[in-house]
Design a protein around this motif. Structure first.
Motif, short mmCIF file in Angstrom:
data_model
loop_
_atom_site.label_atom_id
_atom_site.label_comp_id
_atom_site.label_asym_id
_atom_site.label_seq_id
_atom_site.Cartn_x
_atom_site.Cartn_y
_atom_site.Cartn_z
N LEU A 126 0.83 -1.21 0.00
CA LEU A 126 0.00 0.00 0.00
C LEU A 126 0.86 1.26 0.00
CD1 LEU A 126 -2.74 -1.24 2.48
CD2 LEU A 126 -3.07 -0.79 0.03
N PHE A 127 1.92 1.27 0.82
CA PHE A 127 2.82 2.42 0.81
C PHE A 127 3.51 2.57 -0.54
CE2 PHE A 127 3.01 2.41 5.62
CZ PHE A 127 2.46 3.67 5.76
N GLU A 128 3.97 1.46 -1.11
CA GLU A 128 4.64 1.52 -2.41
C GLU A 128 3.69 2.03 -3.50
OE1 GLU A 128 6.10 -2.47 -2.98
OE2 GLU A 128 7.47 -2.28 -1.26
N ALA A 129 2.39 1.77 -3.35
CA ALA A 129 1.40 2.20 -4.34
C ALA A 129 0.94 3.64 -4.11
CB ALA A 129 0.19 1.26 -4.31
N GLY A 130 1.44 4.30 -3.05
CA GLY A 130 1.14 5.70 -2.86
C GLY A 130 0.27 6.05 -1.66
N ALA A 131 -0.02 5.09 -0.78
CA ALA A 131 -0.80 5.42 0.42
C ALA A 131 -0.01 6.43 1.26
CB ALA A 131 -1.08 4.17 1.24
N LEU A 179 -5.00 6.06 4.42
CA LEU A 179 -5.28 7.36 3.83
C LEU A 179 -4.54 7.45 2.51
CD1 LEU A 179 -4.76 9.63 6.97
CD2 LEU A 179 -6.91 8.70 6.09
N SER A 180 -5.21 7.97 1.52
CA SER A 180 -4.60 8.07 0.20
C SER A 180 -5.27 9.19 -0.58
CB SER A 180 -4.79 6.74 -0.55
OG SER A 180 -4.23 6.80 -1.83
N SER A 181 -4.60 9.63 -1.62
CA SER A 181 -5.26 10.59 -2.51
C SER A 181 -6.35 9.85 -3.28
CB SER A 181 -4.26 11.22 -3.48
OG SER A 181 -3.80 10.26 -4.39
#
Length: 168
Positions: A48-53, A75-77
């Motif tokens: 999830l962090f690698e995908a931009g979270a 949380l994410s854009s």
């Protein structure tokens, strides 16, 4: 070195990332999990962090029939919604995802280099309407110094905080 432009409160969609602003293009997503191993959770968090979270966190909960479980929240854009859903459905045991819009008030940020006897530490500062309200040494810098010089991590932090006290 200070990288900052204090004073302005930017509310538009296109803004410099270090300016104080409201980000109304965020989403909060959550799933309840009661049948997933801790190892998988760590792996999912990394994905999830690698995908931009922007943030991922877990909380212990009790579910139907008093079963212990985990609440995974992130949380994410909003632009990453489909990527996040894809990871959650493919990499966890969930059958459903809750998500809703969220607004985040982000402080203006600036960064300073603070010298310690073992090396430099980057310190992040947060400004609300131009006033300094937060200050935090970067953990990775402090950890690196502690390991390289075989000193307790808390001593590195103590030295950084002392430098700020001496400035005042």
């Amino acid at each position: 070195m200070v990288q900052s432009m204090r004073g302005a409160c930017i509310l538009s969609t296109h803004r410099p990332p270090n300016e104080e602003h409201l980000d109304d293009e965020m989403i909060k997503m959550e799933v309840n999990l009661d049948d997933i191993s801790g190892e998988w959770l760590g792996y999912v968090m990394d994905l999830l962090f690698e995908a931009g979270a922007n943030d991922v966190f877990y909380s212990p909960i009790y579910m139907k029939k008093n079963r212990p479980g985990i609440l995974l929240q992130l949380l994410s854009s909003r632009s990453n919604l489909n990527r996040m859903k894809d990871i959650l459905f493919k990499e966890t045991t969930t059958l459903g995802i809750r998500y809703y819009p969220l607004t985040v008030h982000r402080l203006e940020r600036s960064f300073k280099e603070i010298s310690t006897e073992w090396g430099s530490v980057t310190v992040k500062e947060g400004f609300l309407a131009g006033e300094l309200v937060q200050r935090s040494p970067e953990f990775d810098d402090c950890k690196k110094i502690a390991r390289q010089h075989n000193v307790p991590l808390k001593k590195v932090y103590e030295q950084v905080w002392k430098k700020f006290e001496n400035e005042s």
